[in-house]
Motif scaffolding. Structure first.
Motif, PDB file in Angstrom:
ATOM      1  N   GLY A  21      33.063   0.029  13.559  1.00  0.00           N
ATOM      2  CA  GLY A  21      33.289  -0.548  14.880  1.00  0.00           C
ATOM      3  C   GLY A  21      33.963   0.384  15.867  1.00  0.00           C
ATOM      4  N   CYS A 141      24.980   1.571  10.035  1.00  0.00           N
ATOM      5  CA  CYS A 141      25.074   1.365  11.473  1.00  0.00           C
ATOM      6  C   CYS A 141      24.913   2.687  12.238  1.00  0.00           C
ATOM      7  CB  CYS A 141      26.433   0.747  11.792  1.00  0.00           C
ATOM      8  SG  CYS A 141      26.655   0.345  13.533  1.00  0.00           S
ATOM      9  N   ALA A 143      25.751   3.107  15.446  1.00  0.00           N
ATOM     10  CA  ALA A 143      26.708   3.228  16.553  1.00  0.00           C
ATOM     11  C   ALA A 143      27.729   4.332  16.256  1.00  0.00           C
ATOM     12  CB  ALA A 143      27.428   1.898  16.776  1.00  0.00           C
ATOM     13  N   CYS A 146      30.851   4.512  13.286  1.00  0.00           N
ATOM     14  CA  CYS A 146      30.690   3.342  12.428  1.00  0.00           C
ATOM     15  C   CYS A 146      29.758   3.703  11.287  1.00  0.00           C
ATOM     16  CB  CYS A 146      30.150   2.145  13.196  1.00  0.00           C
ATOM     17  SG  CYS A 146      30.128   0.646  12.183  1.00  0.00           S
ATOM     18  N   CYS A 162      25.490  -2.715  12.742  1.00  0.00           N
ATOM     19  CA  CYS A 162      26.094  -3.600  11.742  1.00  0.00           C
ATOM     20  C   CYS A 162      26.502  -4.945  12.326  1.00  0.00           C
ATOM     21  CB  CYS A 162      27.304  -2.923  11.107  1.00  0.00           C
ATOM     22  SG  CYS A 162      28.725  -2.783  12.217  1.00  0.00           S
ATOM     23  N   CYS A 166      28.925  -3.675  17.650  1.00  0.00           N
ATOM     24  CA  CYS A 166      28.387  -2.312  17.658  1.00  0.00           C
ATOM     25  C   CYS A 166      27.112  -2.222  18.499  1.00  0.00           C
ATOM     26  CB  CYS A 166      28.129  -1.826  16.233  1.00  0.00           C
ATOM     27  SG  CYS A 166      29.608  -1.097  15.475  1.00  0.00           S
TER      28      CYS A 166
HETATM   29 ZN   LIG Z   1      28.724  -0.681  13.346  1.00  0.00          ZN
END
Ligand SMILES: [Zn+2]
Length: 181
Positions: A21, A141, A143, A146, A162, A166
């Motif tokens: 995150g 993920c 992003a 992350c 995820c 994100c």
């Molecule tokens: Zn993520």
């Protein structure tokens, strides 16, 4: 079995992920892992999980097995890992009627503690996802900062992130980089 997918990803992420995150996180173990994962469940399962001796150690082992199955590079390796978990946890199909719900199928592990029961459920869930959706539905993920794993149950295999947080971060970053160029 798709109801198990977010729980599987959460266990793997709590126990093994180092960034999530947008920030770094510490993989949980022992009591911390048991408490954080038990919080995903209702009172009864949560209490049963926390009552298991060495719950954190058992959950960490299960998380590692799940991670290796999710991120296996070859479908044959993935299938072998999932099959090994089904055998290890003694997953058994049986119909259960919970209060206020119609009969539905469970695949609890047939020996051991609540952790092993979940191991049977999760291993079977992965097997059914591979069977129904194919071997490519597990990812990390995309992003920034992350590394959380996700299970993609979208119709067109379109998932890249995820979480909704994100997804929003990645959209904002893409928008900013378009404006700057
Ligand atoms: Zn993520």
């Amino acid at each position: 079995m798709t109801r198990q997918a977010p729980l599987i990803a959460e266990l793997v992420n709590l126990a093994t992920t180092r960034s999530r995150g947008g920030g770094s996180v510490k993989p949980l173990s022992g009591e911390d892992l048991a408490t954080a994962f038990a919080a995903q469940f209702g009172d009864r399962t949560s209490a049963a999980l926390r009552a298991v001796p060495d719950a954190g150690e058992r959950l960490a082992e299960l998380a590692t097995e799940l991670r290796h199955a999710l991120l296996a590079e070859r479908p044959a390796d993935q299938a072998a890992r999932i099959n090994a978990m089904i055998r290890k946890y003694g997953a058994q199909p049986y119909l259960v009627e919970d209060v206020g719900q119609p009969f539905h199928l469970h695949f609890h592990g047939s020996f051991g503690t609540q952790v092993e029961a979940l191991g049977g459920e999760f291993a079977t869930a992965l097997a059914l996802i591979v069977d129904g959706y194919g071997p490519d539905r597990f990812g990390i993920c995309e992003a920034h900062q992350c590394e959380a794993v996700y299970i993609d149950l979208t119709r067109n295999a379109s998932r890249r992130y995820c979480s909704t947080a994100c997804t929003a971060r990645a959209k904002t970053a893409a928008y900013r980089s378009r404006r700057q160029s």
